[in-house]
Design a protein around this motif. Structure first.
Motif, PDB file in Angstrom:
ATOM      1  N   ARG A  98       0.823  -1.213   0.000  1.00  0.00           N
ATOM      2  CA  ARG A  98       0.000   0.000   0.000  1.00  0.00           C
ATOM      3  C   ARG A  98       0.855   1.260   0.000  1.00  0.00           C
ATOM      4  O   ARG A  98       0.687   2.144  -0.843  1.00  0.00           O
ATOM      5  N   ILE A  99       1.820   1.347   0.921  1.00  0.00           N
ATOM      6  CA  ILE A  99       2.617   2.569   1.035  1.00  0.00           C
ATOM      7  C   ILE A  99       3.540   2.746  -0.173  1.00  0.00           C
ATOM      8  O   ILE A  99       3.772   3.861  -0.647  1.00  0.00           O
ATOM      9  N   LEU A 100       4.057   1.611  -0.713  1.00  0.00           N
ATOM     10  CA  LEU A 100       4.907   1.688  -1.903  1.00  0.00           C
ATOM     11  C   LEU A 100       4.105   2.117  -3.123  1.00  0.00           C
ATOM     12  O   LEU A 100       4.567   2.929  -3.939  1.00  0.00           O
ATOM     13  N   THR A 101       2.885   1.595  -3.249  1.00  0.00           N
ATOM     14  CA  THR A 101       2.036   1.963  -4.378  1.00  0.00           C
ATOM     15  C   THR A 101       1.721   3.452  -4.351  1.00  0.00           C
ATOM     16  O   THR A 101       1.822   4.145  -5.382  1.00  0.00           O
ATOM     17  N   ASP A 102       1.354   3.956  -3.180  1.00  0.00           N
ATOM     18  CA  ASP A 102       1.053   5.383  -3.057  1.00  0.00           C
ATOM     19  C   ASP A 102       2.279   6.232  -3.385  1.00  0.00           C
ATOM     20  O   ASP A 102       2.162   7.281  -4.053  1.00  0.00           O
ATOM     21  N   TYR A 103       3.447   5.787  -2.924  1.00  0.00           N
ATOM     22  CA  TYR A 103       4.676   6.551  -3.165  1.00  0.00           C
ATOM     23  C   TYR A 103       5.001   6.604  -4.664  1.00  0.00           C
ATOM     24  O   TYR A 103       5.329   7.667  -5.209  1.00  0.00           O
ATOM     25  N   ILE A 129      -8.122  -4.084  -8.160  1.00  0.00           N
ATOM     26  CA  ILE A 129      -6.724  -4.098  -8.572  1.00  0.00           C
ATOM     27  C   ILE A 129      -5.813  -4.100  -7.343  1.00  0.00           C
ATOM     28  O   ILE A 129      -4.803  -4.806  -7.297  1.00  0.00           O
ATOM     29  N   TYR A 130      -6.197  -3.328  -6.347  1.00  0.00           N
ATOM     30  CA  TYR A 130      -5.426  -3.333  -5.098  1.00  0.00           C
ATOM     31  C   TYR A 130      -5.430  -4.725  -4.469  1.00  0.00           C
ATOM     32  O   TYR A 130      -4.395  -5.217  -4.005  1.00  0.00           O
ATOM     33  N   GLN A 131      -6.597  -5.364  -4.491  1.00  0.00           N
ATOM     34  CA  GLN A 131      -6.683  -6.715  -3.919  1.00  0.00           C
ATOM     35  C   GLN A 131      -5.802  -7.685  -4.713  1.00  0.00           C
ATOM     36  O   GLN A 131      -5.148  -8.563  -4.136  1.00  0.00           O
ATOM     37  N   PHE A 132      -5.806  -7.513  -6.032  1.00  0.00           N
ATOM     38  CA  PHE A 132      -4.922  -8.363  -6.858  1.00  0.00           C
ATOM     39  C   PHE A 132      -3.464  -8.119  -6.508  1.00  0.00           C
ATOM     40  O   PHE A 132      -2.673  -9.059  -6.398  1.00  0.00           O
ATOM     41  N   PHE A 133      -3.079  -6.850  -6.333  1.00  0.00           N
ATOM     42  CA  PHE A 133      -1.703  -6.531  -5.953  1.00  0.00           C
ATOM     43  C   PHE A 133      -1.325  -7.224  -4.650  1.00  0.00           C
ATOM     44  O   PHE A 133      -0.200  -7.704  -4.483  1.00  0.00           O
ATOM     45  N   MET A 134      -2.254  -7.261  -3.704  1.00  0.00           N
ATOM     46  CA  MET A 134      -1.974  -7.879  -2.398  1.00  0.00           C
ATOM     47  C   MET A 134      -1.825  -9.399  -2.514  1.00  0.00           C
ATOM     48  O   MET A 134      -1.105 -10.018  -1.733  1.00  0.00           O
ATOM     49  N   ASN A 135      -2.488 -10.009  -3.486  1.00  0.00           N
ATOM     50  CA  ASN A 135      -2.428 -11.467  -3.646  1.00  0.00           C
ATOM     51  C   ASN A 135      -1.319 -11.919  -4.598  1.00  0.00           C
ATOM     52  O   ASN A 135      -0.955 -13.096  -4.601  1.00  0.00           O
ATOM     53  N   HIS A 185       7.692  -0.442 -11.838  1.00  0.00           N
ATOM     54  CA  HIS A 185       7.534  -0.445 -13.292  1.00  0.00           C
ATOM     55  C   HIS A 185       6.070  -0.614 -13.699  1.00  0.00           C
ATOM     56  O   HIS A 185       5.620  -0.026 -14.694  1.00  0.00           O
ATOM     57  N   VAL A 186       5.317  -1.432 -12.953  1.00  0.00           N
ATOM     58  CA  VAL A 186       3.899  -1.617 -13.244  1.00  0.00           C
ATOM     59  C   VAL A 186       3.148  -0.297 -13.045  1.00  0.00           C
ATOM     60  O   VAL A 186       2.304   0.097 -13.876  1.00  0.00           O
ATOM     61  N   ILE A 187       3.458   0.400 -11.931  1.00  0.00           N
ATOM     62  CA  ILE A 187       2.801   1.681 -11.665  1.00  0.00           C
ATOM     63  C   ILE A 187       3.154   2.701 -12.749  1.00  0.00           C
ATOM     64  O   ILE A 187       2.269   3.383 -13.309  1.00  0.00           O
ATOM     65  N   GLU A 188       4.449   2.802 -13.088  1.00  0.00           N
ATOM     66  CA  GLU A 188       4.881   3.770 -14.095  1.00  0.00           C
ATOM     67  C   GLU A 188       4.239   3.461 -15.456  1.00  0.00           C
ATOM     68  O   GLU A 188       3.768   4.355 -16.162  1.00  0.00           O
ATOM     69  N   GLY A 189       4.239   2.179 -15.825  1.00  0.00           N
ATOM     70  CA  GLY A 189       3.634   1.801 -17.102  1.00  0.00           C
ATOM     71  C   GLY A 189       2.144   2.087 -17.142  1.00  0.00           C
ATOM     72  O   GLY A 189       1.602   2.525 -18.164  1.00  0.00           O
ATOM     73  N   SER A 190       1.446   1.835 -16.033  1.00  0.00           N
ATOM     74  CA  SER A 190       0.002   2.082 -15.983  1.00  0.00           C
ATOM     75  C   SER A 190      -0.301   3.570 -16.083  1.00  0.00           C
ATOM     76  O   SER A 190      -1.254   3.982 -16.750  1.00  0.00           O
ATOM     77  N   LEU A 191       0.517   4.411 -15.424  1.00  0.00           N
ATOM     78  CA  LEU A 191       0.292   5.860 -15.469  1.00  0.00           C
ATOM     79  C   LEU A 191       0.492   6.413 -16.875  1.00  0.00           C
ATOM     80  O   LEU A 191      -0.113   7.439 -17.237  1.00  0.00           O
ATOM     81  N   ASP A 218      -7.575  -2.037 -17.395  1.00  0.00           N
ATOM     82  CA  ASP A 218      -7.117  -1.697 -18.738  1.00  0.00           C
ATOM     83  C   ASP A 218      -5.739  -1.047 -18.746  1.00  0.00           C
ATOM     84  O   ASP A 218      -5.079  -1.011 -19.795  1.00  0.00           O
ATOM     85  N   HIS A 219      -5.292  -0.522 -17.617  1.00  0.00           N
ATOM     86  CA  HIS A 219      -3.995   0.155 -17.569  1.00  0.00           C
ATOM     87  C   HIS A 219      -2.845  -0.797 -17.247  1.00  0.00           C
ATOM     88  O   HIS A 219      -1.679  -0.420 -17.386  1.00  0.00           O
ATOM     89  N   LEU A 220      -3.144  -2.001 -16.827  1.00  0.00           N
ATOM     90  CA  LEU A 220      -2.105  -2.935 -16.385  1.00  0.00           C
ATOM     91  C   LEU A 220      -1.372  -3.537 -17.576  1.00  0.00           C
ATOM     92  O   LEU A 220      -1.913  -3.632 -18.684  1.00  0.00           O
ATOM     93  N   PRO A 221      -0.149  -3.998 -17.359  1.00  0.00           N
ATOM     94  CA  PRO A 221       0.589  -4.681 -18.441  1.00  0.00           C
ATOM     95  C   PRO A 221      -0.046  -6.031 -18.752  1.00  0.00           C
ATOM     96  O   PRO A 221      -0.741  -6.612 -17.912  1.00  0.00           O
ATOM     97  N   PRO A 222       0.174  -6.560 -19.956  1.00  0.00           N
ATOM     98  CA  PRO A 222      -0.476  -7.818 -20.383  1.00  0.00           C
ATOM     99  C   PRO A 222      -0.238  -8.990 -19.438  1.00  0.00           C
ATOM    100  O   PRO A 222      -1.138  -9.810 -19.235  1.00  0.00           O
ATOM    101  N   VAL A 223       0.965  -9.114 -18.872  1.00  0.00           N
ATOM    102  CA  VAL A 223       1.248 -10.272 -18.032  1.00  0.00           C
ATOM    103  C   VAL A 223       0.363 -10.279 -16.793  1.00  0.00           C
ATOM    104  O   VAL A 223      -0.092 -11.350 -16.346  1.00  0.00           O
ATOM    105  N   LEU A 224       0.057  -9.112 -16.223  1.00  0.00           N
ATOM    106  CA  LEU A 224      -0.814  -9.069 -15.052  1.00  0.00           C
ATOM    107  C   LEU A 224      -2.285  -9.277 -15.450  1.00  0.00           C
ATOM    108  O   LEU A 224      -3.053  -9.881 -14.687  1.00  0.00           O
TER     109      LEU A 224
END
Length: 586
Positions: A447-452, A472-478, A490-496, A508-514
């Protein structure tokens, strides 16, 4: 012929290396010398009077004997091979005779067969050596070139066939003092890690050569030189050295590069988990000492961030911080980069300080130390023990004061057992051991890393985003995050980069592998829901689902408790407890 000359002629007759047999026209043996008798495994007394056709029972020989003299007869008797001549004598006062002269050439033919086999073996070895990327040149003790392979010819732009058989001095403009081959031949010494620079077809070429004398029965019989084109690696090293000296330019991070060549402090380590807090506290405490540190962590956990933070928290903060990836260069170039070289020590060498000298008083980070060859690890161990360094080709020993921080992305004991890390070097480097936990083992930091990272990259990309969509947050946690914090960033930067006017990061913003992972999870969940029995209390259903997930994880990991715990997102100790609770056996 006098009577006194007859014993002398008899001695000559019996001591001749050639077999001599005298037969009459019918083929009866009249006389033969001892050499002939031994050839036919008899004695003159037993063989005289017998037929030569019984001794040599071949039809070709019988035909040849009927001729009035012939040369070059070839006869095979068992395993023996003979060659001979037949002389026909017809004296006026006696009956005609045939004189047979034979030589046993069986041994000669055996030697010829062996020579042919040796030639085939030599051709095989020549073909193998000709396929090597390294250039190979071999000379004998007279300086004549015996072997010169294709790679050497490409390096020197010479045709191998035109080089072989010539003297070294006739091919290259050298003498006994300037030729490494002739020097090694003359002194009997091995010449290691010698760089040679020359220009061919307008292109600058740097080669690394090793010359060794060749011995046979403790006698020098020649010398061999192995050369390798390192022009590209040399240019890469030069570029790295130039980049290390630069303190200007666009940084890879939004943080500015300081004078000591660092960007990070402990304040830049973002976390909220207890595991990470403990690791950071250990790192802060270790920063006060001069002891070497070994940082162990998976790729993307932030090992260099910790190393720079330790340096900037230490008394060495105003001294240089130099980092070198041990997997980026070949061992020979890495050695010269670490220890430096001396001008005049060999052809083309330059006077250049090594990284140990450049980091004197400060910190040297050796990244991926387990990628360094074990022979170079031994030399590094000596430097760490004695705190002295010697440039390649120099006799001068320099005292150094360098703190070494080494990193590796695998368990040290596993690297030792697999021969990738010397055990003695491990104990010398691992005076302080820091283990950075992977992101999957400290998911409260997500959570804190994602926000940062959203705040950091949204500002750089000039977009405004509140955060993640709940699913998406729940997926990140799992998710297990094999690339750790680096992958998350890199996932955050690519999505932005794909944000237009949305306020949250969605599917829709996530990379294909996720996206593929999410679709797989949804399919699995639908299948599980369809087959799930909802009878019973909530506690019973929760335990049933937990048991099913644990059994599946253990099956997926072939009973590996550690990996199953990682897949489930729980600790090994917690999984052990649940295995006992549900009587599940690994």
């Amino acid at each position: 012929m006098t009577e006194s000359s007859q014993p002398l002629l008899a001695d000559v007759w019996n001591h001749s290396f050639d077999c001599v047999i005298v037969v009459n026209e019918e083929g009866t043996i009249i006389s033969l010398n001892r050499t002939a008798a031994r050839l036919f495994l008899g004695s003159p007394s037993t063989l005289v009077g017998s037929s030569i056709y019984e001794v040599i029972p071949t039809e070709d020989f019988k035909k040849n004997l009927q001729k009035k003299g012939i040369t070059g007869i070839s006869i095979s008797i068992g395993t023996k091979q003979l060659v001979g001549n037949v002389l026909f004598l017809e004296p006026p006062d006696s009956a005609a005779k045939h004189v047979l002269f034979f030589k046993d050439i069986s041994h000669v033919q055996q030697l010829n067969a062996q020579i042919q086999e040796l030639n085939k073996t030599k051709q095989l070895f020549d073909s193998i050596l000709d396929m090597l990327e390294e250039g190979i040149c071999v000379i004998d003790n007279h300086g004549t070139i015996l072997f010169y392979n294709r790679s050497a010819g490409e390096l020197d732009t010479l045709e191998p066939e035109s080089v072989r058989g010539n003297r070294v001095q006739d091919i290259w403009n050298v003498d006994n003092n300037t030729s490494t081959l002739l020097t090694s031949l003359r002194t009997g010494r091995t010449l290691n890690h010698r760089e040679t620079q020359f220009t061919t077809n307008g292109k600058a070429v740097t080669s690394l050569i090793r010359t060794v004398p060749l011995f046979l029965d403790q006698r020098t019989v020649g010398a061999m030189e192995i050369s390798k084109d390192i022009s590209e690696q040399k240019q890469l090293t030069k570029t790295i050295m130039q980049l290390q000296k630069q303190n200007k330019g666009e940084p890879l991070s939004s943080l500015p590069i300081q004078k000591n060549n660092t960007r990070f402090h402990f304040d830049h380590i973002i976390f909220s988990s207890r595991e990470m807090a403990h690791t950071v506290e250990q790192a802060r405490r270790s920063a006060r000492s001069k002891s070497n540190i070994l940082i162990v962590g998976e790729t993307g956990t932030g090992k260099e961030l910790f190393a720079q933070s330790i340096h900037n928290e230490s008394p060495r903060e105003n001294k240089p911080f130099i980092a070198q990836n041990c997997a980026a260069l070949p061992e020979s170039l890495l050695e010269s980069l670490l220890f430096g070289t001396t001008v005049g020590s060999f052809t083309g060498a330059v006077d250049r300080s090594g990284l140990f000298e450049q980091a004197n008083g400060g910190t040297l980070l050796l990244d991926e130390i387990n990628s360094m060859g074990t022979s170079l690890q031994a030399k590094l161990l000596r430097v760490l023990q004695e705190r002295k360094v010697q440039r390649l080709g120099s006799t001068k020993i320099l005292n150094i004061d360098v703190r070494v921080i080494a990193t590796m992305n695998e368990e040290p004991l596993e690297a030792i057992s697999n021969g990738r890390l010397r055990e003695d070097l491990y104990y010398r480097l691992g005076v302080v051991n820091l283990v950075i936990p992977p992101l999957r083992n400290r998911k409260e930091d997500i959570r804190i890393l994602t926000d940062y990272f959203i705040k950091k990259h949204a500002k750089l990309l000039d977009v405004y985003v509140d955060g993640l969509e709940p699913d998406i947050y729940q997926f990140f946690m799992n998710y297990h995050w094999p690339g750790n914090v680096r992958q998350l960033e890199h996932v955050i930067e690519g999505s932005l980069n794909l944000i237009y006017d949305e306020r949250t990061i969605g599917y829709d913003h996530l990379p294909p592998v996720l996206k593929t992972k999410i679709r797989h999870q949804e399919t699995t969940l639908q299948t599980d829901e369809a087959s799930f029995n909802y009878s019973g209390s909530l506690t019973e259903q929760t335990e049933k689902l937990e048991r099913t997930m644990i059994e599946q994880a253990m099956k997926n990991t072939n009973g590996n408790i550690t990996k199953a715990g990682e897949q489930l997102g729980i600790s090994r100790q917690n999984l052990n407890y649940k295995l006992k609770k549900y009587s599940i056996y690994a």
